[in-house]
Design an enzyme around this catalytic site. Sequence first.
Site, PDB file in Angstrom:
ATOM      1  N   GLY A  63       0.820  -1.220   0.000  1.00  0.00           N
ATOM      2  CA  GLY A  63       0.000   0.000   0.000  1.00  0.00           C
ATOM      3  C   GLY A  63       0.848   1.262   0.000  1.00  0.00           C
ATOM      4  N   CYS A  68      -3.264  11.345   9.843  1.00  0.00           N
ATOM      5  CA  CYS A  68      -2.267  12.172   9.142  1.00  0.00           C
ATOM      6  C   CYS A  68      -2.440  13.671   9.415  1.00  0.00           C
ATOM      7  CB  CYS A  68      -2.321  11.902   7.645  1.00  0.00           C
ATOM      8  SG  CYS A  68      -3.968  11.641   7.004  1.00  0.00           S
ATOM      9  N   GLN A  93      -6.747  18.197   2.232  1.00  0.00           N
ATOM     10  CA  GLN A  93      -6.084  16.889   2.325  1.00  0.00           C
ATOM     11  C   GLN A  93      -5.991  16.203   0.962  1.00  0.00           C
ATOM     12  OE1 GLN A  93      -8.247  16.280   6.586  1.00  0.00           O
ATOM     13  NE2 GLN A  93      -7.307  14.427   5.800  1.00  0.00           N
ATOM     14  N   GLY A 145      -4.197  10.215   1.069  1.00  0.00           N
ATOM     15  CA  GLY A 145      -4.668   9.928   2.425  1.00  0.00           C
ATOM     16  C   GLY A 145      -5.791   8.907   2.425  1.00  0.00           C
ATOM     17  N   HIS A 186      -0.613  17.172   2.690  1.00  0.00           N
ATOM     18  CA  HIS A 186      -1.776  17.805   3.312  1.00  0.00           C
ATOM     19  C   HIS A 186      -1.400  19.230   3.740  1.00  0.00           C
ATOM     20  CE1 HIS A 186      -3.744  14.047   3.268  1.00  0.00           C
ATOM     21  NE2 HIS A 186      -3.920  13.816   4.548  1.00  0.00           N
TER      22      HIS A 186
HETATM   23  N1  NAP Z   1      -2.452   7.339   3.517  1.00  0.00           N
HETATM   24  C1  NAP Z   1      -2.311   8.108   4.581  1.00  0.00           C
HETATM   25  O1  NAP Z   1      -1.992   9.324   4.506  1.00  0.00           O
HETATM   26  C2  NAP Z   1      -2.531   7.530   5.932  1.00  0.00           C
HETATM   27  C3  NAP Z   1      -2.189   8.289   7.031  1.00  0.00           C
HETATM   28  C4  NAP Z   1      -2.385   7.785   8.293  1.00  0.00           C
HETATM   29  C5  NAP Z   1      -2.918   6.523   8.425  1.00  0.00           C
HETATM   30  N2  NAP Z   1      -3.272   5.784   7.325  1.00  0.00           N
HETATM   31  C6  NAP Z   1      -3.811   4.449   7.549  1.00  0.00           C
HETATM   32  O2  NAP Z   1      -2.847   3.477   7.121  1.00  0.00           O
HETATM   33  C7  NAP Z   1      -3.512   2.311   6.642  1.00  0.00           C
HETATM   34  C8  NAP Z   1      -3.038   2.011   5.228  1.00  0.00           C
HETATM   35  O3  NAP Z   1      -3.380   3.097   4.383  1.00  0.00           O
HETATM   36  P1  NAP Z   1      -2.848   3.204   2.872  1.00  0.00           P
HETATM   37  O4  NAP Z   1      -3.123   4.603   2.475  1.00  0.00           O
HETATM   38  O5  NAP Z   1      -1.468   2.660   2.744  1.00  0.00           O
HETATM   39  O6  NAP Z   1      -3.868   2.193   2.113  1.00  0.00           O
HETATM   40  P2  NAP Z   1      -3.667   1.461   0.721  1.00  0.00           P
HETATM   41  O7  NAP Z   1      -2.717   2.191  -0.158  1.00  0.00           O
HETATM   42  O8  NAP Z   1      -5.041   1.209   0.205  1.00  0.00           O
HETATM   43  O9  NAP Z   1      -3.000   0.051   1.105  1.00  0.00           O
HETATM   44  C9  NAP Z   1      -3.671  -0.888   1.912  1.00  0.00           C
HETATM   45  C10 NAP Z   1      -2.730  -2.030   2.286  1.00  0.00           C
HETATM   46  O10 NAP Z   1      -3.440  -2.916   3.163  1.00  0.00           O
HETATM   47  C11 NAP Z   1      -3.362  -4.238   2.641  1.00  0.00           C
HETATM   48  N3  NAP Z   1      -4.568  -4.981   2.996  1.00  0.00           N
HETATM   49  C12 NAP Z   1      -5.853  -4.687   2.669  1.00  0.00           C
HETATM   50  N4  NAP Z   1      -6.692  -5.618   3.208  1.00  0.00           N
HETATM   51  C13 NAP Z   1      -5.911  -6.487   3.891  1.00  0.00           C
HETATM   52  C14 NAP Z   1      -6.160  -7.660   4.645  1.00  0.00           C
HETATM   53  N5  NAP Z   1      -7.395  -8.132   4.831  1.00  0.00           N
HETATM   54  N6  NAP Z   1      -5.117  -8.312   5.186  1.00  0.00           N
HETATM   55  C15 NAP Z   1      -3.844  -7.862   5.005  1.00  0.00           C
HETATM   56  N7  NAP Z   1      -3.537  -6.760   4.287  1.00  0.00           N
HETATM   57  C16 NAP Z   1      -4.563  -6.079   3.745  1.00  0.00           C
HETATM   58  C17 NAP Z   1      -3.244  -4.047   1.136  1.00  0.00           C
HETATM   59  O11 NAP Z   1      -2.737  -5.223   0.584  1.00  0.00           O
HETATM   60  P3  NAP Z   1      -3.177  -5.706  -0.903  1.00  0.00           P
HETATM   61  O12 NAP Z   1      -2.393  -4.849  -1.848  1.00  0.00           O
HETATM   62  O13 NAP Z   1      -2.784  -7.134  -0.890  1.00  0.00           O
HETATM   63  O14 NAP Z   1      -4.663  -5.480  -0.977  1.00  0.00           O
HETATM   64  C18 NAP Z   1      -2.271  -2.871   1.087  1.00  0.00           C
HETATM   65  O15 NAP Z   1      -0.973  -3.338   1.311  1.00  0.00           O
HETATM   66  C19 NAP Z   1      -5.007   2.608   6.762  1.00  0.00           C
HETATM   67  O16 NAP Z   1      -5.490   2.112   7.988  1.00  0.00           O
HETATM   68  C20 NAP Z   1      -5.051   4.125   6.748  1.00  0.00           C
HETATM   69  O17 NAP Z   1      -6.208   4.633   7.385  1.00  0.00           O
HETATM   70  C21 NAP Z   1      -3.063   6.250   6.096  1.00  0.00           C
END
Ligand code: NAP
Length: 342
Positions: free
Chosen positions: A12, A130, A157, A161, A243
């Site tokens: 991700g 974030c 944002q 995110g 952001h």
């Molecule tokens: N983006 C931000 O700015 C930010 C900031 C703070 C917190 N967060 C939090 O960080 C987390 C990840 O966000 P992201 O932006 O990186 O999301 P993302 O780009 O959509 O990536 C999601 C990741 O989770 C994995 N995943 C999904 N379902 C799963 C499952 N059932 N078991 C194991 N792995 C699973 C995906 O794997 P696959 O590729 O195999 O589906 C991928 O590696 C979220 O909780 C989000 O709220 C994000």
Amino acid sequence: MSITVVVVGATGNVGREILNILFDRKFPVKNIAAVASRKSLGKEVSYGDKNIRVEDIESFDFRQWQIALFAIGSNATQKYAPIAAKSGCLVIDNSSFYRYDPLVPLIVPEVNAQEISNCNNKGIIANPNCSTAQMVVALKPLHVRAKIKRVVVSTYQSVSGAGKEAMDELWLQTKGIFVPGQEVSPRVFTKQIAFNVIPHIDKFLSDGQTKEEWKMAAETKKILDPSIKVTATCVRVPVFVGHAEAINIEFEKFLDEDEARKILRKSPGILVVDKKEDGGYISPTECVGDYATFISRIRQDATLESGLNIWCVSDNLRKGAALNAVQIAELYLEKIEELKRK
Ligand SMILES: NC(=O)c1ccc[n+]([C@@H]2O[C@H](COP(=O)([O-])OP(=O)(O)OC[C@H]3O[C@@H](n4cnc5c(N)ncnc54)[C@H](OP(=O)(O)O)[C@@H]3O)[C@@H](O)[C@H]2O)c1
């Protein structure tokens, strides 16, 4: 001392950035694993100049590992984080699932590093939202000097995110607008995000605010000071990464803008760029790939007895997620080393 590390959600946005930052900051990794959902089994992700094969979380054995940096959604975190923690692997979690649990420390190292001493309560440490992370980095030194009473914040944002699918939606929708027949309907977002702004992030609560707005208040209280009142309006904008926040701060004691600028310049994690001239401020595209929280447009709010306005910009995938998580891992390592010395 070197340590075994698992990155969960390694395919991700945040997971890939965690791998980059671990390498970039020379985190003392003894062995590293990349884990994601079954659909990514066998894919490869980069760690420095190496490729690591992604493993399926369902069959992953956390017992051999010391730290797991989780970057998956809340539902999957609820299922897998306790398994990792019970296996003796410290979980540092990016989802919102554990942030409000009183037994789980919610840490921004520049603000409340001392909370690391509570990491063994559940074997889980939470990383903030974030938009909260960059804001509390900016607020902390001003709070120490002049005690903050109230904060009014509007966020701008970026789509990263909301995960990698949200970035694809902005990209394809932006291209599709100019190509008849290739228009892309909103799917991740509730309205068109290309050439638009959406005043809605996360779900609506019964009082009319969104969960994202509630999180900014609740997390600031938990990390910095429960007496600070925060009211937020969180807005999604068509920017890929970075952001921005317009923050209005009301203080108990008088603080003028020159002193605030000096204080912010000396504070950890902050870079002040504030020239009061064309271009003398930071915009989101300029913060991408950087570790700092940038502060610009520092100015007195003449409508308050003691108040300031600031403009705060940071890479949401870094300080807002991956960097903060790696900084927590570094704190944990320091704690272990300190205990060993005693
Ligand atoms: N983006 C931000 O700015 C930010 C900031 C703070 C917190 N967060 C939090 O960080 C987390 C990840 O966000 P992201 O932006 O990186 O999301 P993302 O780009 O959509 O990536 C999601 C990741 O989770 C994995 N995943 C999904 N379902 C799963 C499952 N059932 N078991 C194991 N792995 C699973 C995906 O794997 P696959 O590729 O195999 O589906 C991928 O590696 C979220 O909780 C989000 O709220 C994000």
